[in-house]
Design a protein around this motif. Structure first.
Motif, PDB file in Angstrom:
ATOM      1  N   GLN A  38       0.991  -1.345  -0.165  1.00  0.00           N
ATOM      2  CA  GLN A  38       0.099  -0.062  -0.291  1.00  0.00           C
ATOM      3  C   GLN A  38       0.779   1.497   0.116  1.00  0.00           C
ATOM      4  O   GLN A  38       1.973   1.289   0.974  1.00  0.00           O
ATOM      5  CB  GLN A  38      -0.526  -0.118   1.095  1.00  0.00           C
ATOM      6  CG  GLN A  38      -2.052   1.078   1.077  1.00  0.00           C
ATOM      7  CD  GLN A  38      -3.253   0.601   0.720  1.00  0.00           C
ATOM      8  OE1 GLN A  38      -3.250   0.553  -0.719  1.00  0.00           O
ATOM      9  NE2 GLN A  38      -3.149   1.855   0.047  1.00  0.00           N
ATOM     10  N   PRO A  39       0.442   2.496  -1.706  1.00  0.00           N
ATOM     11  CA  PRO A  39       1.526   3.209  -1.185  1.00  0.00           C
ATOM     12  C   PRO A  39       1.351   4.002   0.484  1.00  0.00           C
ATOM     13  O   PRO A  39       0.331   4.061   0.642  1.00  0.00           O
ATOM     14  CB  PRO A  39       0.547   4.144  -1.466  1.00  0.00           C
ATOM     15  CG  PRO A  39      -0.191   3.564  -2.762  1.00  0.00           C
ATOM     16  CD  PRO A  39      -0.946   2.632  -1.991  1.00  0.00           C
ATOM     17  N   LYS A  68       3.392   2.835  -5.459  1.00  0.00           N
ATOM     18  CA  LYS A  68       3.356   0.995  -5.503  1.00  0.00           C
ATOM     19  C   LYS A  68       3.262   1.005  -6.382  1.00  0.00           C
ATOM     20  O   LYS A  68       2.601   0.754  -6.989  1.00  0.00           O
ATOM     21  CB  LYS A  68       2.596   0.877  -3.698  1.00  0.00           C
ATOM     22  CG  LYS A  68       3.409   1.553  -3.022  1.00  0.00           C
ATOM     23  CD  LYS A  68       4.489   0.648  -1.742  1.00  0.00           C
ATOM     24  CE  LYS A  68       4.938   0.861  -0.909  1.00  0.00           C
ATOM     25  NZ  LYS A  68       5.283   0.288   0.438  1.00  0.00           N
ATOM     26  N   PRO A  96       1.199  -0.955  -9.312  1.00  0.00           N
ATOM     27  CA  PRO A  96      -0.627  -1.254  -9.137  1.00  0.00           C
ATOM     28  C   PRO A  96      -0.376  -2.613  -8.797  1.00  0.00           C
ATOM     29  O   PRO A  96      -1.451  -3.284  -8.043  1.00  0.00           O
ATOM     30  CB  PRO A  96      -0.841  -1.020 -10.149  1.00  0.00           C
ATOM     31  CG  PRO A  96       0.206   0.565 -10.883  1.00  0.00           C
ATOM     32  CD  PRO A  96       1.447  -0.595 -10.182  1.00  0.00           C
ATOM     33  N   VAL A 149      -1.063  -3.702  -5.343  1.00  0.00           N
ATOM     34  CA  VAL A 149      -1.979  -2.620  -4.348  1.00  0.00           C
ATOM     35  C   VAL A 149      -3.248  -4.153  -5.048  1.00  0.00           C
ATOM     36  O   VAL A 149      -4.141  -4.036  -3.636  1.00  0.00           O
ATOM     37  CB  VAL A 149      -2.080  -2.183  -4.745  1.00  0.00           C
ATOM     38  CG1 VAL A 149      -3.501  -1.303  -4.532  1.00  0.00           C
ATOM     39  CG2 VAL A 149      -1.530  -0.332  -4.660  1.00  0.00           C
ATOM     40  N   ALA A 155      -4.172   4.555  -2.697  1.00  0.00           N
ATOM     41  CA  ALA A 155      -3.257   3.921  -4.320  1.00  0.00           C
ATOM     42  C   ALA A 155      -3.814   5.176  -5.501  1.00  0.00           C
ATOM     43  O   ALA A 155      -5.348   5.704  -5.480  1.00  0.00           O
ATOM     44  CB  ALA A 155      -3.969   2.829  -4.877  1.00  0.00           C
TER      45      ALA A 155
END
Length: 188
Positions: free
Chosen positions: A81-82, A89, A91, A94, A187
């Motif tokens: 997770q950002p 991060k 994708p 995520v 995100a």
């Protein structure tokens, strides 16, 4: 007073000062010195305030297990997770986090509720482990409001603690810490 907060702009100086054993927050200052690592600080509090650790050894074990799960959830979030410090991060990572990793962990949590209980794991419902777990569930809900929808017992647990006056005081910024920014960000 529960403690003091560190203004974001003051953090670099505090970090350089050496007061934080591992160069990170949170820390807890007590009669034994500085306690680093949030899980260690919570376990220390549970030893000092027995009710925070559960009414008996069984509840203490449950509380510790929930603390362990919250640490696992934090680790999963940290990888994919950002955050404030890593806003970009992968994708795909995520996507896997939200579609596979977290739903899997939440399904195990849902099955862990004691028989006949739907929104608490211990007699008080407010052990250190339960409150630590709640804080991670709160992060999930802030990032994705529907994240608990497929786990009704977990959602009821989350909602019960969310509605406590003491929780409301913290999440609305009405403590000495003021508003606490979320470490994790949505995100893009």
């Amino acid at each position: 007073d529960l403690g003091k907060s560190v203004a974001f702009e003051n953090w670099p100086d505090m970090k350089k000062s050496g007061v934080c054993p591992f160069g990170q927050l949170p820390i807890l200052e007590c009669e034994h010195g500085v306690v680093a690592q949030s899980q260690t600080a919570m376990r220390y509090v549970a030893r000092k305030v027995p009710a925070a650790g559960g009414k008996d050894e069984k509840e203490g074990i449950i509380s510790d297990m929930l603390l362990g799960l919250s640490e696992d959830l934090w680790g999963s979030l940290s990888q994919a997770q950002p955050s404030l410090f890593a806003p970009k991060k992968d994708p795909e990572g995520v996507k896997v986090l939200w579609e596979e990793t977290l739903p899997g962990k939440l399904s195990y949590l849902e099955a862990f509720f004691p028989k006949g209980q739907q929104n608490t794991f211990t007699s008080s419902g407010k052990t250190i482990g339960e409150l630590g777990l709640w804080s991670l569930l709160h992060i999930l809900v802030l990032l994705k409001p529907t994240s608990l929808d497929k786990t009704p017992k977990t959602k009821a647990f989350y909602t019960r603690i969310l509605n406590l006056p003491s929780t409301q005081k913290v999440i609305t910024g009405k403590t000495s810490f003021g508003d606490l920014p979320s470490f994790f960000v949505k995100a893009e």
